[in-house]
Design an enzyme around this catalytic site. Structure first.
Site, PDB file in Angstrom:
ATOM      1  N   LEU A  74      -5.349  -0.902 -12.731  1.00 58.76           N
ATOM      2  CA  LEU A  74      -6.316  -0.307 -11.810  1.00 58.76           C
ATOM      3  C   LEU A  74      -5.602   0.513 -10.744  1.00 58.76           C
ATOM      4  O   LEU A  74      -4.635   0.055 -10.137  1.00 58.76           O
ATOM      5  CB  LEU A  74      -7.150  -1.403 -11.149  1.00 58.76           C
ATOM      6  CG  LEU A  74      -7.975  -2.263 -12.115  1.00 58.76           C
ATOM      7  CD1 LEU A  74      -8.765  -3.308 -11.361  1.00 58.76           C
ATOM      8  CD2 LEU A  74      -8.919  -1.393 -12.937  1.00 58.76           C
ATOM      9  N   SER A  75      -6.103   1.712 -10.573  1.00 59.85           N
ATOM     10  CA  SER A  75      -5.486   2.575  -9.560  1.00 59.85           C
ATOM     11  C   SER A  75      -6.502   3.598  -9.066  1.00 59.85           C
ATOM     12  O   SER A  75      -7.194   4.238  -9.878  1.00 59.85           O
ATOM     13  CB  SER A  75      -4.280   3.310 -10.157  1.00 59.85           C
ATOM     14  OG  SER A  75      -3.890   4.343  -9.285  1.00 59.85           O
TER      15      SER A  75
ATOM     16  N   ASP B 214       0.982  -0.907   1.891  1.00 55.68           N
ATOM     17  CA  ASP B 214       1.838   0.221   2.305  1.00 55.68           C
ATOM     18  C   ASP B 214       1.094   1.284   3.094  1.00 55.68           C
ATOM     19  O   ASP B 214       1.638   2.353   3.362  1.00 55.68           O
ATOM     20  CB  ASP B 214       2.477   0.869   1.064  1.00 55.68           C
ATOM     21  CG  ASP B 214       1.438   1.554   0.171  1.00 55.68           C
ATOM     22  OD1 ASP B 214       0.249   1.177   0.237  1.00 55.68           O
ATOM     23  OD2 ASP B 214       1.813   2.457  -0.582  1.00 55.68           O
TER      24      ASP B 214
ATOM     25  N   ARG C   2       1.398   4.765   1.983  1.00 52.60           N
ATOM     26  CA  ARG C   2       2.561   5.595   2.283  1.00 52.60           C
ATOM     27  C   ARG C   2       3.212   6.059   0.965  1.00 52.60           C
ATOM     28  O   ARG C   2       3.692   7.162   0.851  1.00 52.60           O
ATOM     29  CB  ARG C   2       3.531   4.698   3.058  1.00 52.60           C
ATOM     30  CG  ARG C   2       4.640   5.337   3.766  1.00 52.60           C
ATOM     31  CD  ARG C   2       5.341   4.345   4.694  1.00 52.60           C
ATOM     32  NE  ARG C   2       5.862   3.151   4.044  1.00 52.60           N
ATOM     33  CZ  ARG C   2       5.434   1.922   4.317  1.00 52.60           C
ATOM     34  NH1 ARG C   2       4.479   1.707   5.189  1.00 52.60           N
ATOM     35  NH2 ARG C   2       5.958   0.888   3.705  1.00 52.60           N
TER      36      ARG C   2
ATOM     37  N   LEU D 117     -11.865   1.918  -9.781  1.00 52.15           N
ATOM     38  CA  LEU D 117     -13.159   1.248  -9.635  1.00 52.15           C
ATOM     39  C   LEU D 117     -14.220   2.321  -9.393  1.00 52.15           C
ATOM     40  O   LEU D 117     -13.934   3.341  -8.742  1.00 52.15           O
ATOM     41  CB  LEU D 117     -13.125   0.280  -8.447  1.00 52.15           C
ATOM     42  CG  LEU D 117     -12.253  -0.961  -8.616  1.00 52.15           C
ATOM     43  CD1 LEU D 117     -12.118  -1.692  -7.277  1.00 52.15           C
ATOM     44  CD2 LEU D 117     -12.809  -1.895  -9.677  1.00 52.15           C
TER      45      LEU D 117
ATOM     46  N   VAL E 174      -8.866   3.632  -1.120  1.00 52.35           N
ATOM     47  CA  VAL E 174      -7.759   2.784  -1.557  1.00 52.35           C
ATOM     48  C   VAL E 174      -7.998   1.418  -0.930  1.00 52.35           C
ATOM     49  O   VAL E 174      -7.955   1.262   0.285  1.00 52.35           O
ATOM     50  CB  VAL E 174      -6.390   3.341  -1.111  1.00 52.35           C
ATOM     51  CG1 VAL E 174      -5.268   2.481  -1.669  1.00 52.35           C
ATOM     52  CG2 VAL E 174      -6.225   4.781  -1.553  1.00 52.35           C
TER      53      VAL E 174
HETATM   54  C1  LIG Z   1      -3.220  -1.049  -1.342  1.00 55.33           C
HETATM   55  S1  LIG Z   1      -3.348  -0.517  -2.993  1.00 55.33           S
HETATM   56  C2  LIG Z   1      -1.768   0.188  -3.250  1.00 55.33           C
HETATM   57  C3  LIG Z   1      -1.660   1.600  -2.794  1.00 55.33           C
HETATM   58  C4  LIG Z   1      -0.480   2.268  -3.385  1.00 55.33           C
HETATM   59  N1  LIG Z   1      -0.005   3.320  -2.541  1.00 55.33           N
HETATM   60  C5  LIG Z   1      -0.728   2.798  -4.808  1.00 55.33           C
HETATM   61  O1  LIG Z   1       0.077   3.583  -5.240  1.00 55.33           O
HETATM   62  O2  LIG Z   1      -1.665   2.366  -5.488  1.00 55.33           O
HETATM   63  C6  LIG Z   1      -3.250  -1.985  -3.908  1.00 55.33           C
HETATM   64  C7  LIG Z   1      -3.764  -1.925  -5.321  1.00 55.33           C
HETATM   65  O3  LIG Z   1      -5.173  -2.081  -5.337  1.00 55.33           O
HETATM   66  C8  LIG Z   1      -5.729  -1.422  -6.454  1.00 55.33           C
HETATM   67  N2  LIG Z   1      -6.719  -0.454  -5.944  1.00 55.33           N
HETATM   68  C9  LIG Z   1      -6.925  -0.072  -4.663  1.00 55.33           C
HETATM   69  N3  LIG Z   1      -7.960   0.780  -4.581  1.00 55.33           N
HETATM   70  C10 LIG Z   1      -8.429   0.936  -5.829  1.00 55.33           C
HETATM   71  C11 LIG Z   1      -9.487   1.691  -6.414  1.00 55.33           C
HETATM   72  N4  LIG Z   1     -10.268   2.449  -5.667  1.00 55.33           N
HETATM   73  N5  LIG Z   1      -9.669   1.615  -7.767  1.00 55.33           N
HETATM   74  C12 LIG Z   1      -8.874   0.845  -8.530  1.00 55.33           C
HETATM   75  N6  LIG Z   1      -7.864   0.101  -8.033  1.00 55.33           N
HETATM   76  C13 LIG Z   1      -7.631   0.148  -6.715  1.00 55.33           C
HETATM   77  C14 LIG Z   1      -4.607  -0.741  -7.171  1.00 55.33           C
HETATM   78  O4  LIG Z   1      -4.196  -1.539  -8.246  1.00 55.33           O
HETATM   79  C15 LIG Z   1      -3.540  -0.672  -6.114  1.00 55.33           C
HETATM   80  O5  LIG Z   1      -2.274  -0.627  -6.669  1.00 55.33           O
END
Ligand SMILES: C[S@@+](CC[C@H](N)C(=O)[O-])C[C@H]1O[C@@H](n2cnc3c(N)ncnc32)[C@H](O)[C@@H]1O
Length: 408
Positions: free
Chosen positions: A265-266, A289, A292, A311, A324
């Site tokens: 998930l990203s 982070d 960042r 998502l 995020v």
């Molecule tokens: C704080 S985020 C990490 C941010 C980081 N800079 C990155 O490269 O993803 C933590 C994790 O939550 C998930 N995540 C956060 N927002 C998301 C979204 N809108 N859809 C899917 N996964 C999400 C992702 O797996 C992400 O790696």
């Protein structure tokens, strides 16, 4: 417990760090007894942990300033100011033990009385049903966990970003992991769970500050990466111990283990996740982070040839702040989806109003969300402090569990 006054835990002696981390059994069965640094235990290793009774010796050992002498330092153990401060705190903590016990007793009596009055009131207003509903809200984590059912679905939290976080971010992540474990353990429908790449300073933090993790059940914490974790989970989900096709999967009895997907998930992905499928593994980046390190998790997934998806936030809710989310919010959203079968409701249940979330169909006149701020930095700051409190919340919850057990 008076968390405010509790001294920082001192380094532990001679405990076996390797004992459970690499185990691949289905549960962290607490093979290692948690050897909390009890206030009375007598460490034998002076380098690691001097006794409070050594305090006077230690004070003598601090080189005197001004006209004092330091001759006695030769046979006395050398101690830094910091160690001395810790010793003082520990002595104070020990001295106030009885007081704390009394205070706890008083608090328990007050809580009992409060609850008795609430039950009376509920009975008057709504009879037995209302009392039952009220008691349900008091259910402990442990009893909720007993009603939880494991589904053949998996979550991996990829902790492979240790070097990208500063100490406060790492401690935030540790709190988020603790929260994620706890939410999954007590969810109505829970998933198989692995923390992958669980090593380096993050593991050290758990070993030293959050050592009760050794008693966690239904989770594996492994040093190998998320790709390896997915392989383990594929096997686990296909086995009888991998979960039941119940609840949200009750009507998917024709699903086969080999149909399961592995998705990282990203928020940086182009693909949108529409549903959670049985026998599938969803990987979430374990990283705090403040974004960042843009798309760092997305790149890890692509490098290993693993599918990605974001998502469907944009389809269901309008958010004032960035999309995020924190690691534990993503876990919570997935668990809520399993419970409610609806992304919109899942988002609204999990995302705090300060994130500015509004269901698209309810954009007008939602007072709760209208107060939300779109100030990202304030949001991030708030998030940090909230998460710092989580470990305390969980400890308090556990203390409550113990109290409730003692009461019953
Ligand atoms: C704080 S985020 C990490 C941010 C980081 N800079 C990155 O490269 O993803 C933590 C994790 O939550 C998930 N995540 C956060 N927002 C998301 C979204 N809108 N859809 C899917 N996964 C999400 C992702 O797996 C992400 O790696």
């Amino acid at each position: 417990m008076d968390e405010e006054e509790r001294p920082r835990k001192l380094p532990k002696l001679g405990h076996d760090d390797e004992a459970t981390q690499d185990e691949l059994g289905p549960a962290m069965t607490g093979a290692v007894a948690v050897d909390e640094p009890t206030q009375t235990s007598a460490p034998t290793n002076k380098n690691s942990q001097p006794e409070p009774s050594d305090l006077s010796k230690a004070e003598n050992a601090i080189p005197a300033t001004g006209s004092g002498h330091a001759e006695s330092t030769e046979d006395a153990p050398k101690m830094s100011k910091n160690q001395l401060k810790k010793l003082r705190r520990k002595e104070k903590w020990d001295a106030e033990r009885e007081l704390r016990k009394e205070r706890r007793k008083e608090q328990m009596a007050n809580k009992k009385e409060r609850r008795r009055l609430m039950v009376e009131e509920a009975r008057e207003k709504g009879g037995g049903k209302a009392v039952q509903a009220l008691r349900k809200t008091w259910e402990t984590t442990r009893s909720r966990a007993k009603r939880s059912t494991l589904l053949p679905i998996s979550i991996v939290i990829d902790c492979g970003y240790d070097d990208l976080m500063n100490p406060s971010e790492r401690s935030s992540l540790a709190s988020q992991l603790t929260r994620s474990y706890s939410e999954n353990a007590r969810a109505i429908w829970r998933s198989n769970l692995i923390f992958s790449s669980f090593d380096k300073q993050l593991k050290e933090r758990f070993d030293t500050v959050l050592s009760q993790y050794r008693n966690w059940k239904g989770i594996r914490m492994i040093p190998e990466d998320f790709a390896h974790a997915s392989e383990l989970l594929k096997e686990q989900m296909a086995s009888p111990k991998g979960g039941k096709m119940a609840g949200p999967f009750a009507d998917k009895t024709d699903a086969k283990p080999e149909d399961g997907e592995v998705i990282y998930l990203s928020s940086d992905s182009e693909n949108i996740l529409t549903e959670l499928k049985p026998y599938s593994t969803y990987i979430i980046g374990g990283l705090v982070d403040k974004n960042r390190h843009k798309a760092v998790c997305y790149r890890s997934a692509v490098a290993k040839g693993i599918k990605t998806a974001k998502l469907p936030i944009g389809d269901y809710i309008q958010m004032d702040s960035r999309r995020v989310l924190t690691t534990n919010h993503v876990v919570d959203i997935m668990l809520k989806w399993l419970e409610l079968g609806d992304w919109g409701e899942a988002f609204m249940k999990v995302l705090p109003p300060r994130k500015g979330g509004k269901l698209k169909a309810q954009q007008v006149g939602n007072e709760a969300t209208e107060e939300a701020t779109d100030d990202e930095s304030a949001d991030e700051e708030g998030e940090e402090s909230t998460l710092e409190d989580i470990a305390k919340d969980i400890e308090a919850e556990q203390a409550d569990d113990h109290e409730d057990e003692a009461e019953s």
